[in-house]
Design an enzyme around this catalytic site. Structure first.
Site, short mmCIF file in Angstrom:
data_model
loop_
_atom_site.label_atom_id
_atom_site.label_comp_id
_atom_site.label_asym_id
_atom_site.label_seq_id
_atom_site.Cartn_x
_atom_site.Cartn_y
_atom_site.Cartn_z
N ARG A 87 52.72 -66.06 15.92
CA ARG A 87 53.28 -65.42 14.74
C ARG A 87 52.86 -66.13 13.45
O ARG A 87 53.25 -65.70 12.37
CB ARG A 87 54.81 -65.46 14.82
N ARG A 126 68.30 -49.30 18.65
CA ARG A 126 67.88 -49.67 19.99
C ARG A 126 68.89 -50.53 20.77
O ARG A 126 69.67 -51.27 20.19
CB ARG A 126 66.51 -50.35 19.97
P1 AMP Z 1 61.29 -61.16 19.01
O1 AMP Z 1 62.10 -60.90 20.21
O2 AMP Z 1 59.83 -61.37 19.31
O3 AMP Z 1 61.51 -60.13 17.93
O4 AMP Z 1 61.79 -62.56 18.41
C1 AMP Z 1 63.15 -62.73 17.98
C2 AMP Z 1 63.25 -63.96 17.07
O5 AMP Z 1 62.85 -65.12 17.80
C3 AMP Z 1 62.36 -63.93 15.84
O6 AMP Z 1 62.93 -63.22 14.76
C4 AMP Z 1 62.23 -65.44 15.56
O7 AMP Z 1 63.40 -65.95 14.98
C5 AMP Z 1 62.12 -66.01 16.96
N1 AMP Z 1 60.72 -66.07 17.44
C6 AMP Z 1 60.17 -65.37 18.49
N2 AMP Z 1 58.88 -65.66 18.67
C7 AMP Z 1 58.56 -66.56 17.70
C8 AMP Z 1 57.37 -67.23 17.33
N3 AMP Z 1 56.21 -67.02 18.00
N4 AMP Z 1 57.40 -68.08 16.27
C9 AMP Z 1 58.56 -68.30 15.60
N5 AMP Z 1 59.72 -67.68 15.88
C10 AMP Z 1 59.74 -66.83 16.92
#
Ligand code: AMP
Length: 217
Positions: A87, A126
């Site tokens: 990310r 969702r």
């Molecule tokens: P997601 O399920 O991918 O939408 O991730 C949910 C939350 O987890 C994000 O909003 C971030 O706070 C954290 N997160 C997930 N993946 C990452 C990553 N690669 N780098 C930093 N934070 C992450």
């Protein structure tokens, strides 16, 4: 073959990753799922990241790179699907180095293109089955009228704590500030492919399948 699914929150990365797991035997590495598991199990790291996640901010590169590194040496199945990782540019560089060290390649990066208004509408509607993780959407794919999950019959459905309009706006801001530069990064490396993420789930899956079969690494 290892791939990255790239796109803003709500683009459908998790849904498509799960299909690739079922249909191709690939292994999904979702840093979001790993972080949610850590916070649920109450580890020190989980406590640190909970607040950051609920605000919609990004967790530190060090933590997520560590999580991915741990998994890369395990079962490789038919290849890894990186879902929600990298990310940031630092994470992208780290992933490149890790794969190189393990003698592995990144086949391609699939950008799931979606419209911002559609994202907000999708995310606030969702939910997922607590038992099997099947996704539902109040508008496009409601929970069956009998209240049971169509896949496993589970009756408990959960909404993510960060799936509200306020933290979504922050997650989108983080995406545009820190993650969207990866589109140019992978374009220049020659690995970027694009699919229309707004089409229905089967159409998006077919488009991704075509990229994987014909144009990925
Ligand atoms: P997601 O399920 O991918 O939408 O991730 C949910 C939350 O987890 C994000 O909003 C971030 O706070 C954290 N997160 C997930 N993946 C990452 C990553 N690669 N780098 C930093 N934070 C992450």
């Amino acid at each position: 073959m290892n791939i990255i699914l790239l796109g803003p929150p709500g683009a459908g990365k998790g849904t498509q990753a799960r299909r690739l797991v079922d249909e191709r035997g690939m292994i999904q590495l979702s840093t979001g799922d790993m972080l949610r598991a850590a916070r649920k199990s109450g580890t020190e790291m989980g406590k640190v990241v909970a607040e950051v996640m609920d605000r919609g901010d990004l967790v530190t590169d060090e933590i997520v790179i560590g999580l991915i590194e741990e998994r890369l040496t395990g079962d490789q199945g038919a290849g890894f699907i990186f879902d929600g990782f990298p990310r940031t540019l630092a994470q992208a560089d780290a992933l490149g180095e890790l794969l190189e060290r393990l003698g592995q390649k990144l086949g391609c990066v699939i950008e799931m293109q979606v419209d911002d208004d559609a994202l907000v509408a999708r995310i606030v509607a969702r939910s997922t089955c607590a038992q099997c993780g099947e996704s539902y959407n109040d508008i496009s794919k409601p929970i069956p009228a009998d209240g049971k999950c169509a896949v496993c019959g589970g009756t408990e459905f959960i909404r993510r704590a960060d799936d509200n309009e306020e933290s979504l706006k922050q997650r989108l801001m983080e995406y545009y500030k820190k993650t969207s530069p990866l589109i140019g990064y992978y374009y220049c490396k020659g690995t970027l492919r694009r699919v229309d993420g707004l089409a229905d789930i089967d159409t998006v899956a077919a488009a991704i399948g075509e990229v994987l079969d014909r144009d990925c690494g």
